[in-house]
Scaffold this motif. Sequence first.
Motif, PDB file in Angstrom:
ATOM      1  N   GLY A  84       0.841  -1.160  -0.157  1.00  0.00           N
ATOM      2  CA  GLY A  84      -0.102  -0.037   0.040  1.00  0.00           C
ATOM      3  C   GLY A  84       0.809   1.232  -0.025  1.00  0.00           C
ATOM      4  O   GLY A  84       0.518   2.253  -0.749  1.00  0.00           O
ATOM      5  N   SER A  85       1.871   1.446   0.851  1.00  0.00           N
ATOM      6  CA  SER A  85       2.928   2.525   0.756  1.00  0.00           C
ATOM      7  C   SER A  85       3.558   2.637  -0.465  1.00  0.00           C
ATOM      8  O   SER A  85       3.910   3.910  -0.637  1.00  0.00           O
ATOM      9  CB  SER A  85       3.450   2.328   1.946  1.00  0.00           C
ATOM     10  OG  SER A  85       4.664   1.567   1.934  1.00  0.00           O
ATOM     11  N   THR A  86       4.186   1.543  -1.128  1.00  0.00           N
ATOM     12  CA  THR A  86       4.652   1.823  -2.271  1.00  0.00           C
ATOM     13  C   THR A  86       3.975   1.894  -3.681  1.00  0.00           C
ATOM     14  O   THR A  86       4.145   2.341  -4.592  1.00  0.00           O
ATOM     15  CB  THR A  86       5.699   0.663  -2.530  1.00  0.00           C
ATOM     16  OG1 THR A  86       4.898  -0.524  -2.651  1.00  0.00           O
ATOM     17  CG2 THR A  86       6.608   0.508  -1.592  1.00  0.00           C
ATOM     18  N   LEU A  87       2.435   1.967  -3.367  1.00  0.00           N
ATOM     19  CA  LEU A  87       1.499   2.116  -4.573  1.00  0.00           C
ATOM     20  C   LEU A  87       1.850   3.452  -5.384  1.00  0.00           C
ATOM     21  O   LEU A  87       2.014   3.310  -6.637  1.00  0.00           O
ATOM     22  CB  LEU A  87       0.160   1.706  -4.096  1.00  0.00           C
ATOM     23  CG  LEU A  87      -0.946   2.009  -5.225  1.00  0.00           C
ATOM     24  CD1 LEU A  87      -0.784   1.091  -6.307  1.00  0.00           C
ATOM     25  CD2 LEU A  87      -2.226   1.905  -4.529  1.00  0.00           C
ATOM     26  N   SER A  88       1.572   4.374  -4.682  1.00  0.00           N
ATOM     27  CA  SER A  88       1.562   5.872  -5.351  1.00  0.00           C
ATOM     28  C   SER A  88       3.352   6.170  -5.667  1.00  0.00           C
ATOM     29  O   SER A  88       3.153   6.740  -6.538  1.00  0.00           O
ATOM     30  CB  SER A  88       1.120   6.906  -4.017  1.00  0.00           C
ATOM     31  OG  SER A  88       2.108   7.157  -3.173  1.00  0.00           O
TER      32      SER A  88
END
Length: 157
Positions: A84-88
């Motif tokens: 989730g944190s690396t998605l953007s």
Amino acid sequence: MSESKEINEFGEIRSVLVYLEQVKKGVQNKSLFEQIEFKEEIKKRHDKKQIKMLHGRIEDQFEIKKAISYLVTAFFAIISLVIGSTLSFSLSIIRDNGLDLELGVTVINSLFFIAVGAWLILSNFESGKLSKISSYKRLLQECLDEMPEKSHFRRRV
């Protein structure tokens, strides 16, 4: 009763769960009649003191399994957080390099579904192991409950 080719002596038992599976495998999925056969076989092979020892050890395994079962969930929670944190961040790199955004989303979604699938498989494996240990624990307790208390009185002369 499905007996193994080699019956372990009580003192040679290294793993209580493995030994109980040698006596009757998959007892948690068996009928009540087959579970009664298992109990009779255990009572035939062991005295009350030995069954108490087996029960205590299987109870310890059950408590340990319950205590560490959260590790599977925690591991996949961390993986979900990382994805989730690396998605953007990943999407911005893909956009900056002129790559197709759909490819990035597909890769990230694939990683997510692989993680969820792995979590489901491991969770099912762990719950199956807990179910097996719990069944053997229950049957050993029933063996102990069914065995009569032997009282030996010595007469003083």
